[in-house]
Write a protein that holds these residues in place. Structure first.
Motif, mmCIF file in Angstrom:
data_model
loop_
_atom_site.group_PDB
_atom_site.id
_atom_site.type_symbol
_atom_site.label_atom_id
_atom_site.label_comp_id
_atom_site.label_asym_id
_atom_site.label_seq_id
_atom_site.Cartn_x
_atom_site.Cartn_y
_atom_site.Cartn_z
ATOM 1 N N SER A 1 0.828 -1.207 0.000
ATOM 2 C CA SER A 1 0.000 0.000 0.000
ATOM 3 C C SER A 1 0.865 1.262 0.000
ATOM 4 C CB SER A 1 -0.971 -0.005 1.181
ATOM 5 O OG SER A 1 -0.272 0.058 2.404
ATOM 6 N N ASP A 2 2.025 1.195 0.629
ATOM 7 C CA ASP A 2 2.958 2.332 0.553
ATOM 8 C C ASP A 2 3.430 2.529 -0.886
ATOM 9 O OD1 ASP A 2 2.792 2.856 3.250
ATOM 10 O OD2 ASP A 2 4.661 1.826 3.767
ATOM 11 N N GLY A 3 3.704 1.417 -1.575
ATOM 12 C CA GLY A 3 4.130 1.503 -2.965
ATOM 13 C C GLY A 3 3.029 2.043 -3.864
ATOM 14 N N LEU A 4 1.782 1.617 -3.623
ATOM 15 C CA LEU A 4 0.667 2.151 -4.408
ATOM 16 C C LEU A 4 0.496 3.645 -4.157
ATOM 17 C CD1 LEU A 4 -1.960 -0.717 -4.073
ATOM 18 C CD2 LEU A 4 -0.544 -0.151 -6.059
ATOM 19 N N ARG A 5 0.694 4.048 -2.920
ATOM 20 C CA ARG A 5 0.620 5.474 -2.601
ATOM 21 C C ARG A 5 1.720 6.258 -3.321
ATOM 22 N NH1 ARG A 5 -0.916 5.463 3.271
ATOM 23 N NH2 ARG A 5 -3.042 5.235 2.604
ATOM 24 N N LEU A 6 2.929 5.703 -3.324
ATOM 25 C CA LEU A 6 4.040 6.351 -4.037
ATOM 26 C C LEU A 6 3.736 6.422 -5.532
ATOM 27 C CD1 LEU A 6 6.873 7.543 -4.255
ATOM 28 C CD2 LEU A 6 7.772 5.201 -4.330
ATOM 29 N N LEU B 1 3.464 9.838 -7.777
ATOM 30 C CA LEU B 1 4.210 10.050 -9.025
ATOM 31 C C LEU B 1 3.267 10.391 -10.175
ATOM 32 C CD1 LEU B 1 6.806 7.173 -8.639
ATOM 33 C CD2 LEU B 1 7.331 9.622 -8.699
ATOM 34 N N TRP B 2 2.117 9.713 -10.245
ATOM 35 C CA TRP B 2 1.130 10.032 -11.285
ATOM 36 C C TRP B 2 0.595 11.453 -11.112
ATOM 37 C CZ3 TRP B 2 0.605 8.332 -15.830
ATOM 38 C CH2 TRP B 2 0.749 6.988 -16.166
ATOM 39 N N VAL B 3 0.317 11.853 -9.874
ATOM 40 C CA VAL B 3 -0.176 13.215 -9.635
ATOM 41 C C VAL B 3 0.877 14.235 -10.057
ATOM 42 C CG1 VAL B 3 -0.818 14.866 -7.824
ATOM 43 C CG2 VAL B 3 -1.854 12.584 -7.862
ATOM 44 N N MET B 4 2.139 13.953 -9.753
ATOM 45 C CA MET B 4 3.210 14.862 -10.169
ATOM 46 C C MET B 4 3.292 14.963 -11.693
ATOM 47 S SD MET B 4 6.087 13.808 -7.328
ATOM 48 C CE MET B 4 7.420 14.629 -8.162
ATOM 49 N N GLY C 1 -3.581 8.923 -10.611
ATOM 50 C CA GLY C 1 -2.961 9.164 -9.307
ATOM 51 C C GLY C 1 -3.988 9.292 -8.198
ATOM 52 N N GLY C 2 -5.073 9.996 -8.481
ATOM 53 C CA GLY C 2 -6.127 10.137 -7.480
ATOM 54 C C GLY C 2 -6.749 8.804 -7.115
ATOM 55 N N LEU C 3 -6.975 7.958 -8.109
ATOM 56 C CA LEU C 3 -7.534 6.630 -7.839
ATOM 57 C C LEU C 3 -6.572 5.773 -7.032
ATOM 58 C CD1 LEU C 3 -9.288 5.814 -11.232
ATOM 59 C CD2 LEU C 3 -10.388 6.202 -9.015
ATOM 60 N N LEU C 4 -5.285 5.835 -7.357
ATOM 61 C CA LEU C 4 -4.301 5.058 -6.596
ATOM 62 C C LEU C 4 -4.215 5.537 -5.149
ATOM 63 C CD1 LEU C 4 -1.415 4.609 -9.175
ATOM 64 C CD2 LEU C 4 -2.674 2.773 -8.032
ATOM 65 N N LEU C 5 -4.418 6.824 -4.928
ATOM 66 C CA LEU C 5 -4.367 7.353 -3.568
ATOM 67 C C LEU C 5 -5.657 7.090 -2.799
ATOM 68 C CD1 LEU C 5 -2.576 10.745 -4.265
ATOM 69 C CD2 LEU C 5 -1.640 8.776 -3.049
ATOM 70 N N ALA C 6 -6.805 7.220 -3.474
ATOM 71 C CA ALA C 6 -8.091 7.119 -2.788
ATOM 72 C C ALA C 6 -8.619 5.690 -2.702
ATOM 73 C CB ALA C 6 -9.121 8.006 -3.486
ATOM 74 N N SER D 1 7.520 12.300 -19.016
ATOM 75 C CA SER D 1 7.624 10.872 -19.347
ATOM 76 C C SER D 1 8.096 10.065 -18.153
ATOM 77 C CB SER D 1 8.604 10.662 -20.499
ATOM 78 O OG SER D 1 8.174 11.313 -21.646
ATOM 79 N N GLY D 2 9.153 10.524 -17.534
ATOM 80 C CA GLY D 2 9.732 9.789 -16.411
ATOM 81 C C GLY D 2 8.787 9.646 -15.232
ATOM 82 N N LEU D 3 8.067 10.703 -14.899
ATOM 83 C CA LEU D 3 7.144 10.641 -13.767
ATOM 84 C C LEU D 3 5.999 9.670 -14.031
ATOM 85 C CD1 LEU D 3 6.963 14.407 -12.764
ATOM 86 C CD2 LEU D 3 7.919 12.543 -11.398
ATOM 87 N N GLY D 4 5.409 9.743 -15.219
ATOM 88 C CA GLY D 4 4.303 8.843 -15.542
ATOM 89 C C GLY D 4 4.728 7.392 -15.605
ATOM 90 N N ILE D 5 5.843 7.136 -16.258
ATOM 91 C CA ILE D 5 6.336 5.763 -16.376
ATOM 92 C C ILE D 5 6.726 5.226 -14.999
ATOM 93 C CG2 ILE D 5 8.180 4.335 -17.343
ATOM 94 C CD1 ILE D 5 8.087 6.363 -19.777
ATOM 95 N N ALA D 6 7.373 6.047 -14.191
ATOM 96 C CA ALA D 6 7.746 5.614 -12.840
ATOM 97 C C ALA D 6 6.501 5.319 -12.004
ATOM 98 C CB ALA D 6 8.602 6.682 -12.161
#
Length: 129
Positions: free
Chosen positions: A5-10, A14-17, A57-62, A108-113
């Motif tokens: 869950s920490d990884g999903l939050r991270l 990254l997606w939000v960024m 990103g919002g879905l991964l966080l919420a 690119s890097g943020l989305g792929i990461a």
């Protein structure tokens, strides 16, 4: 709080960024410099990227879960195909301009990461269950 869950939050962060970077590109470059009509394809791509990344990103966080991880992976593949190709083109083009190549590389890097972190965290979570 588990490692997955920490990884999903991270991954969500990254997606939000990536979404904020796309929105910034749209607002501060295309809108502020009146380039919307000059390059409508890139304007629409930046808007679509901002929406897709912020939603993912919002879905991964919420609501992290297997379905959201699959969604993130699919968006990540599309992200790599579009923004990755644009970044490589900007870096290897005849007239390399550091502004667009840096912005596209960051986006690119943020989305792929974000997609990779969510994918691996989802796999880790399914193994732990």
């Amino acid at each position: 709080m588990s490692a997955s869950s920490d990884g999903l939050r991270l991954g969500g962060v990254l997606w939000v960024m990536a979404g904020v970077a796309c929105a910034g590109l749209l607002i501060f470059v295309f809108v502020a410099e009146s380039l919307l009509l000059e390059n409508p394809g890139m304007s629409v791509l930046a808007l679509g990227g901002a929406i897709a990344a912020l939603l993912t990103g919002g879905l991964l966080l919420a609501r992290p879960g297997p379905g959201v991880v699959r969604w993130s992976t699919g968006v990540g593949v599309a992200w790599l195909a579009t923004f990755g190709a644009l970044a490589v083109g900007a870096l290897t083009g005849p007239a390399v301009d550091s502004g667009p190549s840096a912005s596209l590389s960051l986006i690119s890097g943020l989305g792929i990461a974000g997609a990779v972190v969510a994918y691996w965290s989802g796999r880790l979570g399914s193994r732990l269950e």
